[in-house]
Enzyme design. Structure first.
Site, PDB file in Angstrom:
ATOM      1  CB  SER A 141      -0.978   0.001   1.179  1.00  0.00           C
ATOM      2  OG  SER A 141      -0.318  -0.305   2.385  1.00  0.00           O
ATOM      3  CG  HIS A 186      -1.003  -5.259   1.910  1.00  0.00           C
ATOM      4  ND1 HIS A 186      -0.339  -5.136   3.103  1.00  0.00           N
ATOM      5  CD2 HIS A 186      -0.915  -4.028   1.323  1.00  0.00           C
ATOM      6  CE1 HIS A 186       0.134  -3.903   3.229  1.00  0.00           C
ATOM      7  NE2 HIS A 186      -0.213  -3.197   2.158  1.00  0.00           N
ATOM      8  CG  HIS A 219       5.892  -9.293   7.694  1.00  0.00           C
ATOM      9  ND1 HIS A 219       6.836  -8.476   7.132  1.00  0.00           N
ATOM     10  CD2 HIS A 219       4.794  -8.535   7.881  1.00  0.00           C
ATOM     11  CE1 HIS A 219       6.333  -7.270   7.004  1.00  0.00           C
ATOM     12  NE2 HIS A 219       5.088  -7.260   7.446  1.00  0.00           N
ATOM     13  NE  ARG A 266       2.606  -4.030  12.192  1.00  0.00           N
ATOM     14  CZ  ARG A 266       2.439  -4.125  10.879  1.00  0.00           C
ATOM     15  NH1 ARG A 266       1.923  -3.087  10.220  1.00  0.00           N
ATOM     16  NH2 ARG A 266       2.776  -5.207  10.213  1.00  0.00           N
ATOM     17  CG  ASP A 321      -3.399  -8.150   8.836  1.00  0.00           C
ATOM     18  OD1 ASP A 321      -3.885  -7.051   9.149  1.00  0.00           O
ATOM     19  OD2 ASP A 321      -2.657  -8.315   7.855  1.00  0.00           O
TER      20      ASP A 321
HETATM   21  N1  NMX Z   1       0.801 -19.910   5.534  1.00  0.00           N
HETATM   22  C1  NMX Z   1       1.190 -20.795   4.598  1.00  0.00           C
HETATM   23  N2  NMX Z   1       2.211 -20.603   3.773  1.00  0.00           N
HETATM   24  C2  NMX Z   1       2.892 -19.453   3.909  1.00  0.00           C
HETATM   25  C3  NMX Z   1       2.589 -18.503   4.876  1.00  0.00           C
HETATM   26  C4  NMX Z   1       1.473 -18.747   5.709  1.00  0.00           C
HETATM   27  N3  NMX Z   1       1.061 -17.865   6.619  1.00  0.00           N
HETATM   28  N4  NMX Z   1       3.448 -17.476   4.775  1.00  0.00           N
HETATM   29  C5  NMX Z   1       4.273 -17.771   3.754  1.00  0.00           C
HETATM   30  N5  NMX Z   1       3.942 -18.982   3.236  1.00  0.00           N
HETATM   31  C6  NMX Z   1       4.512 -19.632   2.069  1.00  0.00           C
HETATM   32  C7  NMX Z   1       4.365 -18.730   0.854  1.00  0.00           C
HETATM   33  O1  NMX Z   1       3.058 -18.823   0.292  1.00  0.00           O
HETATM   34  C8  NMX Z   1       5.453 -19.237  -0.033  1.00  0.00           C
HETATM   35  O2  NMX Z   1       4.988 -20.427  -0.630  1.00  0.00           O
HETATM   36  P1  NMX Z   1       5.413 -20.833  -2.138  1.00  0.00           P
HETATM   37  O3  NMX Z   1       6.905 -21.017  -2.097  1.00  0.00           O
HETATM   38  O4  NMX Z   1       4.653 -22.079  -2.411  1.00  0.00           O
HETATM   39  O5  NMX Z   1       5.003 -19.698  -3.017  1.00  0.00           O
HETATM   40  C9  NMX Z   1       6.541 -19.608   0.962  1.00  0.00           C
HETATM   41  O6  NMX Z   1       5.905 -19.778   2.220  1.00  0.00           O
HETATM   42  C10 NMX Z   1       7.617 -18.539   1.108  1.00  0.00           C
HETATM   43  O7  NMX Z   1       6.991 -17.307   1.417  1.00  0.00           O
HETATM   44  P2  NMX Z   1       7.745 -16.225   2.334  1.00  0.00           P
HETATM   45  O8  NMX Z   1       8.992 -15.825   1.619  1.00  0.00           O
HETATM   46  O9  NMX Z   1       7.889 -16.697   3.730  1.00  0.00           O
HETATM   47  O10 NMX Z   1       6.699 -15.053   2.378  1.00  0.00           O
HETATM   48  P3  NMX Z   1       6.480 -13.854   1.353  1.00  0.00           P
HETATM   49  O11 NMX Z   1       7.450 -12.768   1.681  1.00  0.00           O
HETATM   50  O12 NMX Z   1       6.465 -14.312  -0.064  1.00  0.00           O
HETATM   51  O13 NMX Z   1       4.995 -13.398   1.696  1.00  0.00           O
HETATM   52  C11 NMX Z   1       3.186 -12.964   3.170  1.00  0.00           C
HETATM   53  C12 NMX Z   1       4.684 -12.750   2.898  1.00  0.00           C
HETATM   54  C13 NMX Z   1       2.772 -12.072   4.297  1.00  0.00           C
HETATM   55  C14 NMX Z   1       2.407 -12.589   1.900  1.00  0.00           C
HETATM   56  C15 NMX Z   1       2.955 -14.458   3.516  1.00  0.00           C
HETATM   57  O14 NMX Z   1       3.626 -14.775   4.717  1.00  0.00           O
HETATM   58  C16 NMX Z   1       1.472 -14.819   3.637  1.00  0.00           C
HETATM   59  O15 NMX Z   1       0.855 -15.137   2.631  1.00  0.00           O
HETATM   60  N6  NMX Z   1       0.905 -14.745   4.887  1.00  0.00           N
HETATM   61  C17 NMX Z   1      -0.502 -14.973   5.090  1.00  0.00           C
HETATM   62  C18 NMX Z   1      -1.299 -13.752   4.667  1.00  0.00           C
HETATM   63  C19 NMX Z   1      -1.088 -12.632   5.633  1.00  0.00           C
HETATM   64  O16 NMX Z   1      -1.147 -12.786   6.845  1.00  0.00           O
HETATM   65  N7  NMX Z   1      -0.884 -11.420   5.089  1.00  0.00           N
HETATM   66  C20 NMX Z   1      -0.796 -10.217   5.902  1.00  0.00           C
HETATM   67  C21 NMX Z   1       0.592  -9.596   5.958  1.00  0.00           C
HETATM   68  C22 NMX Z   1       0.587  -8.374   6.830  1.00  0.00           C
HETATM   69  N8  NMX Z   1      -0.224  -7.309   6.248  1.00  0.00           N
HETATM   70  O17 NMX Z   1      -1.045  -6.761   6.858  1.00  0.00           O
HETATM   71  O18 NMX Z   1      -0.018  -6.928   5.082  1.00  0.00           O
HETATM   72  C1  MLT Z   2       2.119  -3.701   6.439  1.00  0.00           C
HETATM   73  O1  MLT Z   2       1.790  -3.194   7.515  1.00  0.00           O
HETATM   74  O2  MLT Z   2       2.204  -3.023   5.398  1.00  0.00           O
HETATM   75  C2  MLT Z   2       2.293  -5.176   6.365  1.00  0.00           C
HETATM   76  O3  MLT Z   2       2.821  -5.704   7.548  1.00  0.00           O
HETATM   77  C3  MLT Z   2       3.007  -5.656   5.134  1.00  0.00           C
HETATM   78  C4  MLT Z   2       4.448  -5.256   4.954  1.00  0.00           C
HETATM   79  O4  MLT Z   2       5.071  -4.563   5.753  1.00  0.00           O
HETATM   80  O5  MLT Z   2       4.997  -5.703   3.925  1.00  0.00           O
END
Ligand code: NMX
Ligand code: MLT
Length: 439
Positions: A240, A270, A317, A326, A372
């Site tokens: 964002s 996100h 994350h 947070r 979240d």
């Molecule tokens: N559950 C299952 N698998 C996960 C999770 C999770 N919570 N987090 C990461 N992975 C997987 C991810 O999908 C990826 O799989 P693949 O290789 O098959 O594509 C692998 O682990 C490696 O990902 P990472 O490098 O650890 O994470 P990345 O930096 O790509 O993504 C998020 C970060 C936040 C997108 C990821 O952890 C996620 O999808 N979390 C769940 C959604 C979430 O809580 N999002 C909110 C983030 C905070 N916000 O407010 O923005």
């Molecule tokens: C945020 O607050 O924007 C989320 O934790 C995602 C991020 O920092 O990448």
């Protein structure tokens, strides 16, 4: 000119020579390198953005203007009898890097009050949209509808020097921030409370007024203050903030830029994750008939989710490698205000079990909870059970960080953002050559 704006002007003018010197004397100093994995993998950890509003350390979490979350909460002035600071004080702080006095906070409150009248056509726009539109669609559209108000556009079209850009960007940011809480509360009451919006009480600070317009009693005013501050900024690389920064780098105004940022926030990886967390928790509770699962049952729910190809929402994350502070800040709130709440207890159980499951699963680089996974529990407890609204609350908070950032971006003359892309064939060639040799 308000004292806040005067101070900001002095800060920007004082900072500009630092950027000019860095560019002139040290512009060629290397601060990072980019691997094939990073080019394909969403530019993770590539240092190529600059912001002094906040910094995210993977092992510590966010610092706003150099202060941790507890330090920020301690330092800023609070309304009498309240535990969390004025959001207005936080805005002053992120914008200037200085902790305001009580008088300075009152001046900001007054300034917001004078700018707070939401144009009638915004409500008409919301009413013209399909009532089952997602609240983020409504919120983003309401903001976009106000783009015609932009002071930046008027001044740009009239002709202005680059060093002046920050001034109308600040004006647009102030005008927008003053209206966002009312627009958000209006969407909530229109969509979920039988179309019964509550008019603002302009004598109140942002937190108390939001609580009033939502129709929720104390301590929801403190929930709003805590929530908006915690969600404000997470350095500038998150989707964002980055979208706002990117769009504004074209000299698009704050309305266009912030609306774009909200559209990024609306994705499930996100900000929408807070809605996903609540849906997931509710599903667990439904399957358990309202009883708290055992650790083994919890483990099974987590594995079922992973095995069905979904992520565990609220965990993982892109930068953090610890429990998000947070999350911890909100957990402290829950311990004080809702220690026996079944959903809070379930959230705590997930916290005990999920990191182990994610480690065993072996994919997520960070098995710990993010912001979240705790936020929706608090909203639900105070009666905001319509969880597809939660990302709007995140969005109101995110405005304070992103709008401070783009005001400073224009103050420091940051240019159009335009990274370079390459082709797969080039990557394959550089892979064979052991790195990019050709220009
Ligand atoms: N559950 C299952 N698998 C996960 C999770 C999770 N919570 N987090 C990461 N992975 C997987 C991810 O999908 C990826 O799989 P693949 O290789 O098959 O594509 C692998 O682990 C490696 O990902 P990472 O490098 O650890 O994470 P990345 O930096 O790509 O993504 C998020 C970060 C936040 C997108 C990821 O952890 C996620 O999808 N979390 C769940 C959604 C979430 O809580 N999002 C909110 C983030 C905070 N916000 O407010 O923005
Ligand atoms: C945020 O607050 O924007 C989320 O934790 C995602 C991020 O920092 O990448």
């Amino acid at each position: 000119m308000s004292k806040l704006k005067e101070k900001l002007q002095a800060k920007i003018e004082g900072h500009r020579p630092r950027i000019q010197k860095l560019l002139k004397d040290h512009g060629q100093v290397v601060i990072d390198r980019v691997t094939i994995e990073q080019a394909i993998g969403g530019a993770r950890d590539v240092r190529c953005l600059v912001s002094d509003i906040s910094y995210l350390d993977p092992m510590e979490g966010i610092r706003f203007r150099g202060k941790t979350i507890p330090e920020t909460f301690d330092a800023l002035p609070k309304p009498p009898g309240c535990d969390y600071p004025y959001v207005e004080a936080f805005w002053y702080f992120v914008l200037t890097g200085e902790v305001p006095t009580q008088e300075e906070v009152w001046e900001v409150m007054e300034d917001f009050r004078e700018r707070s009248q939401v144009p009638g056509y915004v409500f008409d726009t919301l009413r013209a949209m399909a009532r089952d539109s997602h609240p983020m669609t409504l919120f983003s559209s309401a903001i976009l509808s106000m783009q015609r108000e932009s002071v930046f556009v008027k001044r740009y079209n009239a002709g202005m020097r680059k060093t002046e850009y920050w001034d109308p960007m600040y004006e647009d940011s102030m005008n927008l921030l003053a209206k966002l809480p009312e627009i958000a509360a209006y969407i909530y009451r229109m969509k979920y409370k039988n179309d019964t919006p509550i008019p603002p009480d302009k004598a109140l600070d942002i937190g108390a007024n939001f609580s009033h317009m939502m129709g929720i009693a104390k301590p929801y005013d403190d929930v709003a203050r805590m929530y908006f501050i915690l969600h404000s900024d997470h350095e500038v690389g998150n989707v964002s903030a980055h979208a706002v920064h990117l769009v504004a780098s074209t000299l698009s105004d704050a309305y266009y830029a912030f609306s774009a940022g909200l559209n990024g926030l609306a994705g499930p990886l996100h900000g929408l994750a807070n809605q996903e967390v609540l849906a997931w928790i509710q599903d667990v509770m439904r399957q358990m008939g309202g009883k708290l699962p055992t650790r083994d049952q919890m483990k099974k729910f987590l594995w079922d989710t992973l095995n069905s190809g979904r992520v565990i929402p609220g965990y993982g994350h892109a930068v953090l490698r610890i429990t998000d502070p947070r999350y911890t800040a909100q957990m402290e709130f829950c311990k004080k205000h809702l220690p026996d709440d079944p959903m809070f207890q379930l959230t705590n159980l997930i916290y005990k079990v999920a990191p182990g499951v994610l480690r065993e699963h072996g994919k997520a680089k960070n098995p710990w909870p993010n912001v979240d996974s705790q936020s929706g529990v608090i909203q639900w407890y105070y009666g905001v059970t319509e969880f597809d609204f939660y990302t709007v609350l995140f969005g109101v908070g995110r405005a304070f960080g992103t709008l401070a950032n783009i005001t400073w971006d224009r103050g420091l003359g940051y240019p159009l953002e335009r990274p370079k892309s390459v082709t797969t064939e080039m990557l394959e060639q550089w892979a064979v050559e052991g790195g990019r040799k050709t220009p």
